[in-house]
Design a protein around this motif. Structure first.
Motif, PDB file in Angstrom:
ATOM      1  N   PRO A 194       0.821  -1.221   0.000  1.00 17.75           N
ATOM      2  CA  PRO A 194       0.000   0.000   0.000  1.00 17.75           C
ATOM      3  C   PRO A 194       0.849   1.262   0.000  1.00 17.75           C
ATOM      4  N   TRP A 195       1.997   1.207   0.675  1.00 11.14           N
ATOM      5  CA  TRP A 195       2.859   2.384   0.742  1.00 11.14           C
ATOM      6  C   TRP A 195       3.344   2.784  -0.651  1.00 11.14           C
ATOM      7  N   ALA A 196       3.776   1.806  -1.422  1.00 13.42           N
ATOM      8  CA  ALA A 196       4.269   2.095  -2.775  1.00 13.42           C
ATOM      9  C   ALA A 196       3.148   2.622  -3.660  1.00 13.42           C
ATOM     10  N   MET A 197       1.975   2.027  -3.574  1.00 13.40           N
ATOM     11  CA  MET A 197       0.863   2.494  -4.408  1.00 13.40           C
ATOM     12  C   MET A 197       0.431   3.908  -4.039  1.00 13.40           C
ATOM     13  N   VAL A 198       0.399   4.197  -2.723  1.00 10.56           N
ATOM     14  CA  VAL A 198       0.063   5.551  -2.279  1.00 10.56           C
ATOM     15  C   VAL A 198       1.104   6.544  -2.772  1.00 10.56           C
ATOM     16  N   THR A 199       2.368   6.146  -2.756  1.00 11.90           N
ATOM     17  CA  THR A 199       3.428   7.026  -3.244  1.00 11.90           C
ATOM     18  C   THR A 199       3.231   7.332  -4.723  1.00 11.90           C
ATOM     19  N   TRP A 230       8.737  -2.573  -4.973  1.00 13.33           N
ATOM     20  CA  TRP A 230       8.450  -1.149  -4.811  1.00 13.33           C
ATOM     21  C   TRP A 230       8.194  -0.482  -6.157  1.00 13.33           C
ATOM     22  N   GLN A 231       9.044  -0.779  -7.145  1.00 11.01           N
ATOM     23  CA  GLN A 231       8.874  -0.166  -8.458  1.00 11.01           C
ATOM     24  C   GLN A 231       7.563  -0.609  -9.107  1.00 11.01           C
ATOM     25  N   CYS A 232       7.251  -1.887  -9.013  1.00 10.75           N
ATOM     26  CA  CYS A 232       6.037  -2.408  -9.643  1.00 10.75           C
ATOM     27  C   CYS A 232       4.775  -1.845  -8.987  1.00 10.75           C
ATOM     28  N   CYS A 233       4.748  -1.816  -7.649  1.00 16.33           N
ATOM     29  CA  CYS A 233       3.557  -1.334  -6.952  1.00 16.33           C
ATOM     30  C   CYS A 233       3.401   0.175  -7.103  1.00 16.33           C
ATOM     31  N   THR A 234       4.521   0.896  -7.153  1.00 17.78           N
ATOM     32  CA  THR A 234       4.433   2.330  -7.405  1.00 17.78           C
ATOM     33  C   THR A 234       3.884   2.595  -8.796  1.00 17.78           C
ATOM     34  N   LEU A 271      -5.552  10.917   0.694  1.00 18.84           N
ATOM     35  CA  LEU A 271      -4.191  10.412   0.530  1.00 18.84           C
ATOM     36  C   LEU A 271      -3.432  10.446   1.851  1.00 18.84           C
ATOM     37  N   GLU A 272      -3.686  11.487   2.656  1.00 14.21           N
ATOM     38  CA  GLU A 272      -2.986  11.583   3.927  1.00 14.21           C
ATOM     39  C   GLU A 272      -3.306  10.389   4.826  1.00 14.21           C
ATOM     40  N   ILE A 287      -1.694   5.108   7.270  1.00 16.21           N
ATOM     41  CA  ILE A 287      -1.916   3.679   7.516  1.00 16.21           C
ATOM     42  C   ILE A 287      -0.766   2.856   6.946  1.00 16.21           C
ATOM     43  N   ALA A 288      -0.327   3.182   5.733  1.00 13.22           N
ATOM     44  CA  ALA A 288       0.762   2.443   5.112  1.00 13.22           C
ATOM     45  C   ALA A 288       2.044   2.561   5.923  1.00 13.22           C
ATOM     46  N   LEU A 289       2.336   3.753   6.416  1.00 11.81           N
ATOM     47  CA  LEU A 289       3.543   3.948   7.212  1.00 11.81           C
ATOM     48  C   LEU A 289       3.455   3.220   8.548  1.00 11.81           C
TER      49      LEU A 289
END
Length: 234
Positions: free
Chosen positions: A25-30, A146-150, A166-167, A172-174
């Protein structure tokens, strides 16, 4: 007979896989956040490859969007990544004698989760090949994931409902990533002081409250560690 490198790689992946779930989720949110401030897909993925530090990326995106001075964006990214100086110093003996390019690549691939789950094993092992396998296998896996999910977040940003926060998603991801790393009292104190400081000082100009909060958290963790060490039996 299985080589030491393969044994290390297998154990490294086994130890890192449970923690890596938080990267999704962190990568996708980024990815979504980079697109939301106006970066093109190419610019977003370029930043993702060049920086490869989710906290620094998410922390500097609001500054980039608001047209903040370049020096402030640079200082913010540096402060957000200060922990990697400590991580690198702790792992330096593990790479003693390795070629320069291998050490350089290893520094680029270093992530919080791998340090959290593997630092003790890496520094305790005396087998250089096992250590290299244990480090590089989950590191490469983490980079690829990370690259794929981003990329998924970057390409899917256009279909994301605009009323999603987004915040909130970022928080949550962090939390999924950070909470498993809080294994000692100084780390808990550093997280608590840093978080409260950033919240209480959020009205400072140029988002300097975040930087001050991080500095307060680092100082609190440092002094707590010193205090506990001083009380330890000799």
């Amino acid at each position: 007979m299985e080589s030491a490198f393969r044994r290390g790689a297998r154990e490294g992946l086994r130890d890192f896989l449970p923690l890596s779930v938080g990267l999704l989720p962190w990568a996708m949110v980024t990815g979504i956040a980079m697109r939301s401030i106006g970066l093109s897909p190419l610019e977003a993925m370029g930043m993702n490859v060049l920086v490869y530090a989710g906290t620094a990326q998410l922390g500097t995106l609001p500054l980039i969007a608001s047209g903040a001075p370049l020096w402030l964006i640079f200082v913010t990214a540096m402060v957000l990544n200060l922990r990697f100086i400590i991580f690198s110093a702790a792992l330096a003996p593990v790479f003693h004698g390795h070629p320069f390019m291998r050490r350089l690549a290893s520094s680029y691939l270093l992530v919080d989760g791998l340090f959290a789950v593997g630092a003790e094993k890496l520094t305790r092992s005396g087998d250089a090949q096992w250590r290299w396998g244990y480090y590089i296998a989950p590191s490469v896996y983490s980079w690829l994931m990370w690259q794929c999910c981003t990329l998924v977040g970057v390409l899917g940003a256009g279909v994301m409902p605009r009323d999603w926060s987004l915040e909130f998603m970022t928080t949550i991801a962090l939390m999924v990533m950070v909470i498993p790393m809080l294994r000692a009292r100084p780390m808990w104190l550093a997280a608590l002081v840093g978080g409260l400081g950033a919240v209480l000082l959020r009205d400072l100009p140029l988002r300097l409250g975040l930087i001050v909060g991080i500095a307060l958290g680092i100082a609190a963790g440092f002094f707590a560690e010193r205090a506990l060490s001083g009380r330890a039996p000799r």
